[in-house]
Design an enzyme around this catalytic site. Structure first.
Site, PDB file in Angstrom:
ATOM      1  N   CYS A  50       0.827  -1.203   0.000  1.00  7.78           N
ATOM      2  CA  CYS A  50       0.000   0.000   0.000  1.00  7.78           C
ATOM      3  C   CYS A  50       0.866   1.259   0.000  1.00  7.78           C
ATOM      4  CB  CYS A  50      -0.920   0.014   1.226  1.00  7.78           C
ATOM      5  SG  CYS A  50      -2.002   1.457   1.324  1.00  7.78           S
ATOM      6  N   CYS A 356      -9.107 -10.855  22.813  1.00  8.75           N
ATOM      7  CA  CYS A 356      -8.452  -9.930  21.889  1.00  8.75           C
ATOM      8  C   CYS A 356      -7.266  -9.234  22.559  1.00  8.75           C
ATOM      9  CB  CYS A 356      -9.450  -8.890  21.369  1.00  8.75           C
ATOM     10  SG  CYS A 356     -10.196  -7.877  22.659  1.00  8.75           S
TER      11      CYS A 356
END
Length: 400
Positions: A50, A356
């Site tokens: 990117c 998480c």
């Protein structure tokens, strides 16, 4: 003349680290770094896909190859476990989400010198990176970015708007915060935008909660083969691949259990598929999620009892849990200290802990271990590709 240092590993925040402890940004294992900071890329250093990397705060590890990414996810989880003396009897290979798979994102929109800029913010900054490409978002989410840029092109003055995007069964669900159309013409233009771009829903939030603006049909997400009402802003796993990995682990580990308590159950990501083979109690504090899960269970006729309960202030007590074969919990990042103490005291046979945050998970896991639970298996999950954010699923089994 000093020999260059070898980068041996990645630190938790993504920096490369030498054997002597020197931290080097944007370095990968196998790179060589000179005393003056000059970096010589090694075999695990790749060209970032990117153009916005590393300025954009959405990714931290695009310079690392696939092997390094997988090792990073595994080591983050394994190191957190070992820091608390937890040694898994089995450590699985990490489940890694592929590029362009993220189905929810939070973007910022602001006036950038007379034109709208839209994207993630820079790391450690409020400055927005004007997104012209993205290799993590689902294509239909990213396709909305230039459309939003066009829509806000005529807006003048200072503005700061939040854009929450999520992929539902019906298409893209968009929530805008800090914006409301001014007058009939702007309202009609916004309705045209929602219709022309096929939005599943558009909500607007001026600081008092999301208000429905456009929703041609009820918005849902499919969990365990059943459609569940999707409240605006509700939590879903960030990628479908990670959801399958996490629910697959739970289904495998809890096979044969007849009574399961699913704590911090949300919309029913685990409760609904588990109900195919067990009776499930789903406990959750968010009222909208409770109603959505209950409605889906009632509609499908599956054995899920849903309880509206704040498990931080009012955890399920040990005596309440003793009738269950197993407990599954998927708490927020802070972990579940008060609840885990009750689970540990209950003596329930199996505990599936999805997390998480490896640090809070390992802290809670230590509580289980101190009460006679063994960490049978640990499965790392790289849900947020090219990010230092790591997930996991784990199985603890009570041994007398």
């Amino acid at each position: 003349m000093n020999e260059p240092d070898l980068i041996t590993r990645l630190a938790a925040k993504g920096d490369g680290v030498t054997a002597s402890g020197r931290h080097v940004v944007l370095a990968a294992p196998g790179d060589l770094v000179e005393a003056d900071g000059t970096l010589h890329p090694g075999p695990h250093h790749v060209a970032p896909p990117c153009r916005h990397f590393p300025t954009c705060g959405g990714c931290q590890l695009q310079h690392a190859d696939e092997e390094t990414l997988a090792d990073f996810v595994t080591q983050r989880v394994e190191n957190a476990a070992r820091a608390q003396g937890l040694v898994p009897r089995a450590l699985a290979a990490p489940a890694m989400s592929p590029p362009r798979s993220r189905r929810r994102a939070s973007l910022k929109i602001a006036n950038g010198g007379g034109r709208p800029i839209i994207g993630f913010t820079q790391a450690g900054s409020h400055r927005i990176v004007d997104m012209r490409e993205c290799h993590v978002l689902l294509p239909d989410l990213f396709a909305l970015v230039p459309k939003l840029r066009d829509y806000f092109a005529g807006k003048r003055g200072k503005y700061a708007i939040g854009a929450e995007m999520a992929r539902s069964d019906q298409g893209v669900d968009l929530g805008l915060t800090g914006f409301f159309p001014d007058g009939l013409s702007e309202t009609e233009a916004l309705l045209d935008f929602a219709r022309d771009n096929g939005l599943a829903r558009l909500t607007l939030d001026q600081g008092y909660g999301a208000e429905g603006f456009w929703e041609p049909e009820p918005v849902t997400v499919t969990l365990g083969g059943h459609r569940v009402s999707f409240p605006a802003g509700a939590f879903v796993q960030a990628t479908a691949q990670a959801e399958r990995a996490l629910t697959g682990a739970a289904l495998e580990w809890l096979d044969g259990c007849d009574q399961v308590a699913d704590l911090f159950s949300g919309l029913g990501t685990f409760a609904i598929p588990l109900a195919a083979n067990a009776k499930v109690l789903a406990a959750e504090a968010d009222r909208a999620a409770v109603l959505a899960c209950r409605g889906a269970a009632n509609s499908a006729g599956i054995p899920v009892q849903v309880e509206h309960r704040d498990l931080f202030r009012n955890p399920l007590r040990a005596e309440e849990l003793r009738g269950f074969d197993a407990v599954l919990l998927d708490p927020p990042r802070a972990g579940a200290r008060t609840q885990i103490e009750q689970i540990a005291a209950s003596g329930v046979g199996r505990v599936v802990y999805v997390s998480c945050n490896p640090s809070s998970w390992s802290r809670d896991g230590r509580v289980l271990a101190d009460h006679g639970y063994a960490l049978e298996e640990l499965r790392p999950v790289g849900q947020f590709r090219w990010s230092t954010h790591v997930e996991l699923a784990s199985l603890f089994v009570k041994h007398d």
